[in-house]
Design a protein around this motif. Structure first.
Motif, short mmCIF file in Angstrom:
data_model
loop_
_atom_site.label_atom_id
_atom_site.label_comp_id
_atom_site.label_asym_id
_atom_site.label_seq_id
_atom_site.Cartn_x
_atom_site.Cartn_y
_atom_site.Cartn_z
N GLY A 62 0.82 -1.20 0.00
CA GLY A 62 0.00 0.00 0.00
C GLY A 62 0.85 1.25 0.00
O GLY A 62 2.08 1.20 -0.10
N ARG A 63 0.17 2.38 0.12
CA ARG A 63 0.82 3.69 0.07
C ARG A 63 0.06 4.64 0.98
O ARG A 63 -1.16 4.58 1.08
CB ARG A 63 0.80 4.21 -1.37
N LEU A 75 -4.58 6.10 3.56
CA LEU A 75 -3.82 4.86 3.49
C LEU A 75 -4.51 3.99 2.44
O LEU A 75 -5.62 3.51 2.66
CB LEU A 75 -3.84 4.14 4.83
N TYR A 76 -3.87 3.83 1.30
CA TYR A 76 -4.36 2.92 0.27
C TYR A 76 -3.69 1.59 0.56
O TYR A 76 -2.46 1.52 0.64
CB TYR A 76 -3.97 3.40 -1.12
N GLN A 115 -3.41 11.75 13.93
CA GLN A 115 -3.64 12.49 12.69
C GLN A 115 -4.95 12.03 12.05
O GLN A 115 -5.31 10.85 12.14
CB GLN A 115 -2.50 12.25 11.70
N THR A 116 -5.65 12.92 11.38
CA THR A 116 -6.86 12.56 10.66
C THR A 116 -6.47 11.69 9.47
O THR A 116 -5.58 12.05 8.70
CB THR A 116 -7.60 13.82 10.17
N HIS A 117 -7.14 10.53 9.36
CA HIS A 117 -6.80 9.61 8.28
C HIS A 117 -8.01 8.80 7.85
O HIS A 117 -9.02 8.73 8.56
CB HIS A 117 -5.68 8.65 8.72
N THR A 118 -7.88 8.19 6.69
CA THR A 118 -8.87 7.26 6.18
C THR A 118 -8.14 6.10 5.53
O THR A 118 -6.98 6.25 5.13
CB THR A 118 -9.83 7.94 5.17
N VAL A 119 -8.82 4.96 5.43
CA VAL A 119 -8.23 3.77 4.82
C VAL A 119 -9.09 3.41 3.61
O VAL A 119 -10.32 3.35 3.72
CB VAL A 119 -8.19 2.59 5.81
N ARG A 120 -8.44 3.19 2.49
CA ARG A 120 -9.16 2.87 1.25
C ARG A 120 -8.50 1.71 0.52
O ARG A 120 -7.30 1.49 0.65
CB ARG A 120 -9.17 4.08 0.32
N ARG A 166 -3.80 -4.26 -5.06
CA ARG A 166 -4.39 -5.58 -4.84
C ARG A 166 -3.38 -6.66 -5.25
O ARG A 166 -2.88 -6.65 -6.37
CB ARG A 166 -5.67 -5.74 -5.65
N THR A 167 -3.10 -7.57 -4.33
CA THR A 167 -2.22 -8.68 -4.61
C THR A 167 -3.05 -9.81 -5.20
O THR A 167 -4.09 -10.17 -4.64
CB THR A 167 -1.51 -9.16 -3.32
#
Length: 145
Positions: free
Chosen positions: A94-95, A107-108, A131-136, A142-143
């Motif tokens: 991810g990145r 966070l991808y 910290q304000t974050h989201t996960v997508r 995708r593996t």
């Protein structure tokens, strides 16, 4: 565990406080468990990419630099030797990027890395606790195996 900011590997003391960073990561098997390996850039040094701040290096570039070191050097640097015998796409990855508007870390990540305990580790490694974050999800991370 992480790669150094110069693209070479380095170990990370999990008690070390790091400034908020962007970068790339993988979940790599090592001794019967999966460990996170990262390569990151402090947010203050990140590259502008449209409305985002991002890490200048890509997964392929970093992985190949690590592979060239060989298993012994990787282990010495605290990185799993499995890196040497696999392509960068073999493990979930991810990145982390920073969206300047609305001031949000994204966070991808491959879905296999989206477990709460793994996300907590990623937040720690990238200095993002509080910290304000989201996960997508993103098809790019995708593996297939």
């Amino acid at each position: 565990m992480q790669g150094g900011e110069d693209g070479g590997p380095a170990s990370l003391d999990r008690t070390e406080v790091i400034e908020p960073s962007v970068g790339i990561f993988w979940g790599v098997p090592d001794g019967g468990r999966t460990v996170l390996v990262t390569d990151h850039t402090p947010l203050t040094e990140a590259e502008v990419y449209g409305d985002c701040l991002t890490h200048p290096r890509g997964h392929h570039e970093v992985w190949e630099a690590w592979r060239k070191l060989g298993a012994t050097a990787l282990r010495r640097c605290g990185l799993p030797p499995a890196i040497v015998s696999h392509e960068y796409e073999a493990f979930p990855r991810g990145r982390v990027v920073y969206m300047r508007e609305p001031a949000l870390f994204t966070l991808y990540a491959d879905r296999r890395l989206q477990r709460p305990e793994t996300i907590a580790d990623i937040l720690q490694l990238f200095g993002l606790n509080g910290q304000t974050h989201t996960v997508r999800s993103d098809a790019h991370y995708r593996t297939l195996s």
